[in-house]
Design a protein around this motif. Structure first.
Motif, short mmCIF file in Angstrom:
data_model
loop_
_atom_site.label_atom_id
_atom_site.label_comp_id
_atom_site.label_asym_id
_atom_site.label_seq_id
_atom_site.Cartn_x
_atom_site.Cartn_y
_atom_site.Cartn_z
N THR A 49 -12.03 11.18 1.21
CA THR A 49 -13.32 10.53 1.00
C THR A 49 -13.19 9.03 0.81
OG1 THR A 49 -13.22 11.05 -1.37
CG2 THR A 49 -14.43 12.59 0.03
N GLU A 50 -11.97 8.53 0.53
CA GLU A 50 -11.75 7.10 0.31
C GLU A 50 -10.77 6.56 1.34
OE1 GLU A 50 -13.28 5.19 -1.85
OE2 GLU A 50 -14.42 6.83 -2.76
N PRO A 51 -11.02 5.38 1.90
CA PRO A 51 -10.08 4.81 2.87
C PRO A 51 -8.67 4.71 2.30
CG PRO A 51 -12.12 3.55 2.86
CD PRO A 51 -12.20 4.51 1.71
N GLY A 52 -7.70 5.13 3.09
CA GLY A 52 -6.30 5.03 2.70
C GLY A 52 -5.78 6.17 1.86
N SER A 53 -6.65 7.10 1.45
CA SER A 53 -6.24 8.15 0.52
C SER A 53 -6.61 9.53 1.04
CB SER A 53 -6.92 7.96 -0.85
OG SER A 53 -6.52 6.72 -1.43
N VAL A 54 -5.69 10.48 0.87
CA VAL A 54 -5.96 11.89 1.12
C VAL A 54 -5.34 12.68 -0.02
CG1 VAL A 54 -6.03 11.61 3.63
CG2 VAL A 54 -3.90 12.26 2.53
N SER A 55 -5.85 13.88 -0.23
CA SER A 55 -5.28 14.74 -1.26
C SER A 55 -5.27 16.18 -0.78
CB SER A 55 -6.09 14.64 -2.57
OG SER A 55 -7.43 15.06 -2.38
N ALA A 56 -4.28 16.92 -1.25
CA ALA A 56 -4.12 18.33 -0.90
C ALA A 56 -3.72 19.08 -2.15
CB ALA A 56 -3.08 18.50 0.20
N ALA A 57 -4.53 20.06 -2.53
CA ALA A 57 -4.39 20.68 -3.85
C ALA A 57 -3.52 21.92 -3.87
CB ALA A 57 -5.78 21.02 -4.40
N GLY A 58 -2.97 22.34 -2.72
CA GLY A 58 -2.21 23.58 -2.67
C GLY A 58 -0.78 23.43 -3.17
N THR A 59 -0.29 24.46 -3.86
CA THR A 59 1.10 24.49 -4.31
C THR A 59 1.54 25.96 -4.38
OG1 THR A 59 2.62 23.72 -6.03
CG2 THR A 59 0.52 24.57 -6.80
N PRO A 60 2.81 26.29 -4.12
CA PRO A 60 3.90 25.39 -3.73
C PRO A 60 3.81 24.93 -2.28
CG PRO A 60 4.66 27.64 -3.72
CD PRO A 60 3.27 27.69 -4.26
N LEU A 61 3.00 25.64 -1.45
CA LEU A 61 2.78 25.20 -0.08
C LEU A 61 1.44 24.48 0.01
CD1 LEU A 61 3.85 28.41 1.88
CD2 LEU A 61 5.21 26.35 1.47
N SER A 62 1.39 23.44 0.83
CA SER A 62 0.13 22.72 1.00
C SER A 62 -0.85 23.50 1.86
CB SER A 62 0.37 21.35 1.64
OG SER A 62 0.98 20.47 0.72
N GLY A 63 -0.36 24.34 2.76
CA GLY A 63 -1.28 25.08 3.61
C GLY A 63 -0.55 26.05 4.52
N ILE A 64 -1.34 26.80 5.28
CA ILE A 64 -0.83 27.81 6.21
C ILE A 64 -1.38 27.47 7.59
CG2 ILE A 64 -0.74 30.26 6.76
CD1 ILE A 64 -1.22 30.71 3.70
N LEU A 65 -0.47 27.29 8.55
CA LEU A 65 -0.81 26.75 9.86
C LEU A 65 -0.29 27.67 10.95
CD1 LEU A 65 0.35 23.07 9.10
CD2 LEU A 65 -1.94 24.04 8.73
N HIS A 66 -1.13 28.59 11.42
CA HIS A 66 -0.73 29.46 12.53
C HIS A 66 -0.73 28.65 13.82
CE1 HIS A 66 -1.72 32.61 9.60
NE2 HIS A 66 -1.04 33.44 10.36
N LEU A 67 0.33 28.81 14.61
CA LEU A 67 0.55 27.96 15.78
C LEU A 67 0.92 28.81 16.99
CD1 LEU A 67 1.05 25.07 17.00
CD2 LEU A 67 3.40 25.28 16.15
N GLY A 68 0.37 28.43 18.14
CA GLY A 68 0.73 29.09 19.39
C GLY A 68 0.25 28.29 20.57
N ARG A 69 0.68 28.68 21.76
CA ARG A 69 0.20 28.03 22.97
C ARG A 69 -1.25 28.39 23.21
NH1 ARG A 69 3.31 25.44 26.77
NH2 ARG A 69 1.62 25.81 28.24
#
Length: 339
Positions: free
Chosen positions: A145-165
């Motif tokens: 929401t603010e220029p230059g800043s991001v936040s991610a509240a997940g722990t111990p992993l920041s997220g889950i990213l399923h990937l494929g072609r």
């Protein structure tokens, strides 16, 4: 690909792109951030301020406004990660796909492009311009929401990213990218049916417009609207013969792997559409979330009045730069029912 280390070019360094780029950089990977406006200026002046449960760090990373900032040619080992909102995809894809790559050819012909976005439209747009398209289903609670800043509240992993072609399958490129992500505080399963996961995420994202316009989804009226929007989404997918990952599959993928914690003593704000209204961007992704349901409904003869109204109202709020939560859920329900 050459033996040179992969460079990740994050096209859209907002909540998702900034978190992925920052985490990759922390794990030792080469990262370039692509941003614009006040966010670009803040990143160039002070670096990327990434706040996670471990604290806040400033990452001094290369930042550009577009491909011109990287010189006349891209590198043959570059990976392009598209993380702009879908309404901005076409402009970004056009800007990057024609860029020459050292050794011959263009980015569209030679480089992998990963669509790390909500919705299912950007992959279609990308495949018109890029030969090697990968889809990433993003479950990454993050805020910008603010220029230059991001936040991610997940722990111990920041997220889950399923990937494929895209449209289906796996390859060595996907496995290599996933390995880099898994060294960077993400779970990154490589799956041959990644669009099943993205359609499941699309269904959950139908609530984004409701949250953006009326605030937290806590009232009976808000919850009822979510159920109605979701029922339409499920009906159109069934009519179109499109399979989505089940709630049980999603729960199993996430179970015990990440916990959200308050950052700086405050609860996380709303999701991506709420953040668009909060930043006053003038646009919102409802055309590609609720609007995808509307499109499928029109193609397959399924009425979708709730999602059609939510798409229209969310776009009006964005265009008029209204603050998030400017309508009560009861008032929003009245507007939806009025058609």
């Amino acid at each position: 690909m050459t033996s040179r280390r992969t460079r990740y070019i994050i096209i859209g360094a907002g909540a998702v792109g900034g978190t992925v780029g920052g985490r990759l950089a922390e794990a030792g990977h080469d990262v370039v951030l692509v941003a614009r406006g006040a966010h670009f200026e803040a990143l160039r002046a002070g670096g990327l301020r990434l706040t996670t449960p471990e604290g806040t760090r400033a990452h001094q990373l290369p930042v550009v406004q577009g491909p011109d900032g990287l010189g006349p040619e891209l590198r043959p080992d570059d990976v392009l990660v598209l993380s702009v909102k879908t309404q901005d995809s076409t402009a970004a894809l056009d800007a990057w796909s024609a860029r020459p790559v050292a050794g011959g050819g263009t980015a569209g012909e030679r480089l992998p492009l990963v669509c790390a976005q909500n919705g299912v439209e950007s992959e279609r747009l990308a495949l018109r311009r890029f030969r090697h398209v990968h889809a990433l289903c993003v479950w990454l609670p993050a805020t910008h929401t603010e220029p230059g800043s991001v936040s991610a509240a997940g722990t111990p992993l920041s997220g889950i990213l399923h990937l494929g072609r895209y449209p289906s399958g796996t390859d060595e490129t996907a496995r290599r990218i996933a390995a880099d992500l898994e060294k960077s505080r993400f779970l990154a399963p490589v799956v041959p049916d990644v669009m099943r996961w993205k359609y499941a995420k699309l269904l959950s994202n139908l609530a984004n417009a409701i949250e953006a316009v009326s605030g937290p989804l806590e009232s009976p009226e808000a919850k009822a609207l979510v159920r109605r929007a979701l029922a339409e989404g499920q009906a159109v997918l069934a009519a179109a013969g499109i399979e989505a990952a089940s709630p049980a599959e999603q729960a199993e993928a996430r179970d015990g792997r990440t916990t959200l914690v308050p950052l700086d003593g405050t609860e996380r704000g709303g999701g991506s559409s709420w953040q668009s209204l909060s930043r006053g961007t003038g646009t919102i992704e409802a055309d590609y979330l609720n609007g995808e349901t509307v499109l499928l409904g029109r193609l397959h003869g399924v009425p979708t009045p709730v999602n059609e109204a939510l798409r229209r109202i969310a776009n009006t709020c964005a265009r008029e730069r209204r603050a998030p939560g400017s309508l009560t859920a009861a008032r929003l329900t009245t507007l939806v029912d009025a058609g």
